[in-house]
Design an enzyme around this catalytic site. Structure first.
Site, PDB file in Angstrom:
ATOM      1  N   SER A 128      34.742  31.396  30.787  1.00 23.82           N
ATOM      2  CA  SER A 128      34.374  32.171  29.597  1.00 23.82           C
ATOM      3  C   SER A 128      33.944  31.255  28.471  1.00 23.82           C
ATOM      4  CB  SER A 128      35.527  33.048  29.112  1.00 23.82           C
ATOM      5  OG  SER A 128      35.114  33.739  27.937  1.00 23.82           O
ATOM      6  N   LYS A 183      39.913  36.596  34.627  1.00 25.96           N
ATOM      7  CA  LYS A 183      38.660  36.572  33.861  1.00 25.96           C
ATOM      8  C   LYS A 183      38.192  38.010  33.589  1.00 25.96           C
ATOM      9  CE  LYS A 183      34.847  35.609  31.826  1.00 25.96           C
ATOM     10  NZ  LYS A 183      33.531  35.741  32.331  1.00 25.96           N
ATOM     11  N   ASN A 187      37.696  39.871  29.920  1.00 28.76           N
ATOM     12  CA  ASN A 187      36.521  40.595  29.443  1.00 28.76           C
ATOM     13  C   ASN A 187      36.875  42.012  28.997  1.00 28.76           C
ATOM     14  OD1 ASN A 187      35.312  38.254  30.391  1.00 28.76           O
ATOM     15  ND2 ASN A 187      33.507  39.313  31.140  1.00 28.76           N
ATOM     16  N   GLU A 190      38.253  41.695  25.698  1.00 31.46           N
ATOM     17  CA  GLU A 190      37.120  41.392  24.804  1.00 31.46           C
ATOM     18  C   GLU A 190      36.406  42.692  24.387  1.00 31.46           C
ATOM     19  OE1 GLU A 190      34.390  38.390  26.470  1.00 31.46           O
ATOM     20  OE2 GLU A 190      32.754  39.767  25.996  1.00 31.46           O
TER      21      GLU A 190
HETATM   22  P1  NBP Z   1      22.007  34.246  36.407  1.00 30.73           P
HETATM   23  O1  NBP Z   1      23.147  35.161  36.597  1.00 30.73           O
HETATM   24  O2  NBP Z   1      20.808  34.767  35.702  1.00 30.73           O
HETATM   25  O3  NBP Z   1      21.537  33.719  37.851  1.00 30.73           O
HETATM   26  C1  NBP Z   1      20.413  32.895  37.993  1.00 30.73           C
HETATM   27  C2  NBP Z   1      20.677  31.832  39.028  1.00 30.73           C
HETATM   28  O4  NBP Z   1      20.996  32.420  40.298  1.00 30.73           O
HETATM   29  C3  NBP Z   1      19.457  30.958  39.259  1.00 30.73           C
HETATM   30  O5  NBP Z   1      19.880  29.645  39.465  1.00 30.73           O
HETATM   31  C4  NBP Z   1      18.858  31.556  40.510  1.00 30.73           C
HETATM   32  O6  NBP Z   1      18.042  30.678  41.227  1.00 30.73           O
HETATM   33  C5  NBP Z   1      20.108  31.845  41.281  1.00 30.73           C
HETATM   34  N1  NBP Z   1      19.922  32.740  42.423  1.00 30.73           N
HETATM   35  C6  NBP Z   1      19.627  34.055  42.485  1.00 30.73           C
HETATM   36 BR1  NBP Z   1      19.297  35.110  41.035  1.00 30.73          BR
HETATM   37  N2  NBP Z   1      19.554  34.541  43.724  1.00 30.73           N
HETATM   38  C7  NBP Z   1      19.800  33.491  44.517  1.00 30.73           C
HETATM   39  C8  NBP Z   1      19.870  33.354  45.926  1.00 30.73           C
HETATM   40  N3  NBP Z   1      19.713  34.400  46.743  1.00 30.73           N
HETATM   41  N4  NBP Z   1      20.116  32.120  46.418  1.00 30.73           N
HETATM   42  C9  NBP Z   1      20.304  31.076  45.595  1.00 30.73           C
HETATM   43  N5  NBP Z   1      20.253  31.151  44.248  1.00 30.73           N
HETATM   44  C10 NBP Z   1      20.017  32.349  43.723  1.00 30.73           C
HETATM   45  O7  NBP Z   1      22.473  32.885  35.713  1.00 30.73           O
HETATM   46  P2  NBP Z   1      23.505  32.597  34.527  1.00 30.73           P
HETATM   47  O8  NBP Z   1      23.302  33.540  33.381  1.00 30.73           O
HETATM   48  O9  NBP Z   1      23.444  31.166  34.297  1.00 30.73           O
HETATM   49  O10 NBP Z   1      24.921  32.975  35.151  1.00 30.73           O
HETATM   50  C11 NBP Z   1      25.424  32.321  36.313  1.00 30.73           C
HETATM   51  C12 NBP Z   1      26.744  32.972  36.689  1.00 30.73           C
HETATM   52  O11 NBP Z   1      27.681  32.759  35.637  1.00 30.73           O
HETATM   53  C13 NBP Z   1      26.653  34.487  36.876  1.00 30.73           C
HETATM   54  O12 NBP Z   1      27.509  34.870  37.916  1.00 30.73           O
HETATM   55  C14 NBP Z   1      27.166  35.020  35.569  1.00 30.73           C
HETATM   56  O13 NBP Z   1      27.720  36.318  35.688  1.00 30.73           O
HETATM   57  C15 NBP Z   1      28.233  33.994  35.223  1.00 30.73           C
HETATM   58  N6  NBP Z   1      28.566  33.882  33.808  1.00 30.73           N
HETATM   59  C16 NBP Z   1      27.622  33.989  32.845  1.00 30.73           C
HETATM   60  C17 NBP Z   1      27.959  33.857  31.509  1.00 30.73           C
HETATM   61  C18 NBP Z   1      26.904  33.944  30.456  1.00 30.73           C
HETATM   62  O14 NBP Z   1      27.270  33.918  29.266  1.00 30.73           O
HETATM   63  N7  NBP Z   1      25.633  34.009  30.801  1.00 30.73           N
HETATM   64  C19 NBP Z   1      29.280  33.625  31.140  1.00 30.73           C
HETATM   65  C20 NBP Z   1      30.235  33.482  32.143  1.00 30.73           C
HETATM   66  C21 NBP Z   1      29.869  33.624  33.461  1.00 30.73           C
HETATM   67  P3  NBP Z   1      16.460  30.626  40.935  1.00 30.73           P
HETATM   68  O15 NBP Z   1      16.308  29.724  39.764  1.00 30.73           O
HETATM   69  O16 NBP Z   1      15.914  30.056  42.186  1.00 30.73           O
HETATM   70  O17 NBP Z   1      16.009  32.028  40.675  1.00 30.73           O
END
Ligand code: NBP
Length: 477
Positions: A128, A183, A187, A190
Site C-alpha cells: 500500500s 491488504k 483498503n 480506507e
Molecule cells: P497494472 O495493473 O496497470 O498492470 C500493468 C502491468 O501488467 C504491465 O507491466 C503489463 O505488461 C502487465 N501485464 C498485463 Br496487463 N497482462 C499481462 C500478461 N498476460 N502477462 C504479463 N504481463 C502482463 O499496473 P500497476 O498499476 O503498476 O499495478 C501493478 C499491480 O499492483 C496491480 O496488481 C495493482 O492492483 C497493484 N497495486 C497498484 C497500486 C497503485 O496505486 N496503482 C497500489 C497497490 C497495488 P505490458 O507492459 O506488457 O502491458
C-alpha cells in the site's frame, strides 16, 4: 546470476518498486512482457542503482541469485496466473514468487497451494502507498510460508516505510493468503475513512455553511490532534485547491461520482461470508455506488427535503467541534469492524495473525497511515486477546466522551437532510453492541412462527418451538 531480486511487470508500481530496491543498494533484475518498458526504465533511471535488464523469461530467471526472489507486479487476476505459468517451470525448489499485486486472497491461497507442490515458496504480498509509496517506502503485508521471510524480510524492511519510531512498516503477516487478506481489509478501512471524512466535509459545508477553503483550515487544525493522518492531510490539500480554469474550488468542478476498483467491495463480500458486521465499510462501498447512479439521482432531485436552518457563526464553530468528535468516534468503529474481520479470518483459516503487528505496519507508508494506529497497537500490546477495540479502556473512554456530540451531529444531519450513512452506521453499531436487549429476540419469534426455526430461552438450555398454529404451548425442539 548477479541480481538479488527481480521485478517483472514494470508499469508504475513495478517500476517504482524496482527503483526502490536499486536505490537501497540491491542489484535488481527487471523484466516486462513488453520489453520497451524494461528499456525505458533502465534508460531513465539506470543511474539510480544496479539494474539487470532482461528481455526474456529465461534471461530473467538466469539473472537471479539463488534462492531466487521474483516479484510479480502485473495486473491482478489472469495476468498474474499467466506470469506464474510462464516462470514456475523455470524455477527450482526453494525459489520464491512474490505477488505484489492486488490479488484476491482466495487466488493467493490457490496459487500458494499449487506452487507448494513444486517446492516453490509463493508469497502473496499486499503493498500500500500507491506509486509514491512503492518508490519511497510502502507499507508491506507479506503472507506465505514463514521461512520465506527469513531471506526476503530484511530486503523488505529496507525498502519499506518507517514508522515515527523508526521501525519498518512490514512484518510477516501469516501463511498463504493472510498478507493479501490484510491488504484487502486495509483498503476496506480506507474506504470507510474516506467516506467519514466526506460526510464531515458535507456537514461543515451544508449545515455549518463553511466554504471549501474554510473547511480545509478546519481539517488542518484537526490534523494537529488525534485525527492526525495522511487522509486528513490530503483532504485539506484537495479542499484548498482552486481550479485554474474557472477560479472555483476544485471540489466544485469534479463530477461527484466516486469510482472503485473493488477491494472495498471484496472486504464487504468476505465479511458477509465470515458473518462479521462491517456496516461502516459496507456503507462506504454503497455510498460510492449510489453516487454513480446518475440517472437515479437525476430522477430523484424533485423529492421533498427539509427547510434549511442556517447556523450563526458561534453555532457553526461549536458544530465543527462536534463533527470532529463524531468523525473520531465513527473512525474508532470502522477500525473495530476491520480488525474484527481479520480476527474472524484468523479463526476461519487458522492464520496466526498478530493484530498489534498489523496496526504497527500500517503506521507508515500506506493510505490509512495515522497517529491513531499507534494507539491501536498499544491496545493490542496491552491485551493481545482483546475481543474488540471497543473493549479497550482508552477507546471506550474516548468514544464515551464523544457520544453526546456524535448524536447531536446526527440529529443535525437528519434535520437538515444531509446524508451521513457512515456516521449513522457507526453509531448504530455502537448502540447495538452496548444494548441490554436487541430486537433479535423478536426476529427469533418471527422465524419460529413462520418457519419453525426454533429459539433459545434466557432461563434454561435447549432449543424450543412454540405451536403457533395450535394451542401455542411450547415444545422442546
Ligand atoms: P497494472 O495493473 O496497470 O498492470 C500493468 C502491468 O501488467 C504491465 O507491466 C503489463 O505488461 C502487465 N501485464 C498485463 Br496487463 N497482462 C499481462 C500478461 N498476460 N502477462 C504479463 N504481463 C502482463 O499496473 P500497476 O498499476 O503498476 O499495478 C501493478 C499491480 O499492483 C496491480 O496488481 C495493482 O492492483 C497493484 N497495486 C497498484 C497500486 C497503485 O496505486 N496503482 C497500489 C497497490 C497495488 P505490458 O507492459 O506488457 O502491458
Amino acid at each position: 546470476s548477479t541480481a538479488q531480486i527481480g521485478v517483472t511487470g514494470l508499469a508504475v508500481m513495478g517500476r517504482n518498486l524496482a527503483r526502490n530496491f536499486a536505490r537501497n543498494g540491491y542489484a535488481v533484475a527487471v523484466h516486462n512482457r513488453t520489453p520497451a518498458r524494461t528499456r525505458a526504465l533502465v534508460e531513465e533511471f539506470g543511474g539510480e542503482g544496479e539494474f539487470v535488464a532482461c528481455e526474456s523469461a529465461k534471461e530473467f530467471v538466469a539473472a537471479l541469485e539463488r534462492p531466487r526472489r521474483l516479484v510479480v507486479m502485473v495486473k491482478a487476476g489472469d495476468p498474474t496466473d499467466a506470469v506464474i505459468q510462464e516462470f514456475a517451470p523455470l524455477l527450482e525448489p526453494g525459489d520464491m514468487i512474490i505477488d505484489g499485486g492486488n490479488a484476491h486472497f482466495t487466488d493467493t491461497r490457490r496459487r500458494e497451494r499449487e506452487l507448494r507442490e513444486q517446492g516453490i515458496h509463493f508469497v502473496g504480498m499486499g503493498v500500500s502507498g500507491g506509486e509514491e509509496g512503492a518508490l519511497n517506502g510502502p507499507s508491506i503485508m507479506p503472507g506465505g510460508p514463514k521461512e520465506s521471510y527469513d531471506s526476503l524480510g530484511p530486503m523488505l524492511e529496507k525498502i519499506s516505510a518507517k514508522a515515527a519510531d523508526g521501525s519498518p512498516c512490514v512484518s510477516h503477516v501469516g501463511p498463504d493468503g493472510a498478507g493479501h487478506f490484510v491488504k484487502m481489509v486495509h483498503n476496506g478501512i480506507e474506504y470507510a475513512d474516506m467516506q467519514l471524512i466526506g460526510e464531515a466535509y458535507q456537514l461543515l459545508r451544508d449545515v455549518a455553511g463553511y466554504s471549501p477553503a474554510q473547511i480545509a483550515e478546519i481539517f488542518r487544525t484537526w490534523n494537529q490532534g488525534r485525527l492526525d493522518s495522511y487522509l486528513i492531510e490530503i483532504t485539506a490539500e484537495v479542499l484548498s485547491h482552486v481550479d485554474a480554469e474557472t477560479g472555483k474550488p476544485f471540489v466544485d468542478v469534479v463530477v461527484d461520482q466516486a469510482e472503485q476498483k473493488g477491494t472495498g467491495r471484496w472486504t464487504v463480500q468476505i465479511a458477509l461470508d465470515l458473518g462479521v458486521p462491517v456496516s461502516g465499510i459496507a456503507e462506504a462501498v454503497f455510498a460510492r455506488s449510489l453516487s454513480g447512479h446518475a440517472a437515479l439521482r437525476e430522477a430523484s432531485r424533485g423529492l421533498a427535503g427539509p427547510t434549511a436552518r442556517p447556523l450563526s457563526e458561534s453555532e457553526a464553530q461549536a458544530f465543527a467541534d462536534r463533527v470532529e468528535q463524531a468523525l473520531y468516534a465513527s473512525k474508532i468503529v470502522s477500525y473495530t469492524q476491520g480488525f474484527h474481520e481479520i480476527d474472524a479470518a484468523r479463526d476461519e483459516y487458522g492464520w496466526d495473525i498478530d493484530l498489534g503487528a498489523v496496526s504497527a505496519l500500517w503506521r507508515g507508508g500506506c493510505i490509512i497511515r495515522a497517529a491513531f494506529l499507534d494507539r491501536i497497537r498499544s491496545a493490542y500490546d496491552t491485551r493481545p486477546d482483546l475481543p474488540s477495540l471497543l473493549s479497550d479502556a482508552t477507546f471506550a473512554q474516548e468514544i464515551g466522551d464523544a457520544q453526546d456530540d456524535w448524536r447531536e451531529v446526527l440529529i443535525a444531519a437528519t434535520r437538515e437532510g444531509v446524508p451521513t450513512p457512515g456516521f449513522a452506521a457507526a453509531l448504530a453499531y455502537y448502540d447495538a453492541l452496548r444494548a441490554e436487549r436487541l430486537p433479535a429476540a423478536l426476529t427469533q419469534g418471527q422465524r419460529d412462527y413462520f418457519g419453525a426455526h426454533t429459539y433459545r430461552r434466557v432461563d434454561r438450555d435447549g432449543s424450543f418451538h412454540t405451536l403457533w398454529g395450535g394451542d401455542r404451548s411450547e415444545v422442546s425442539a
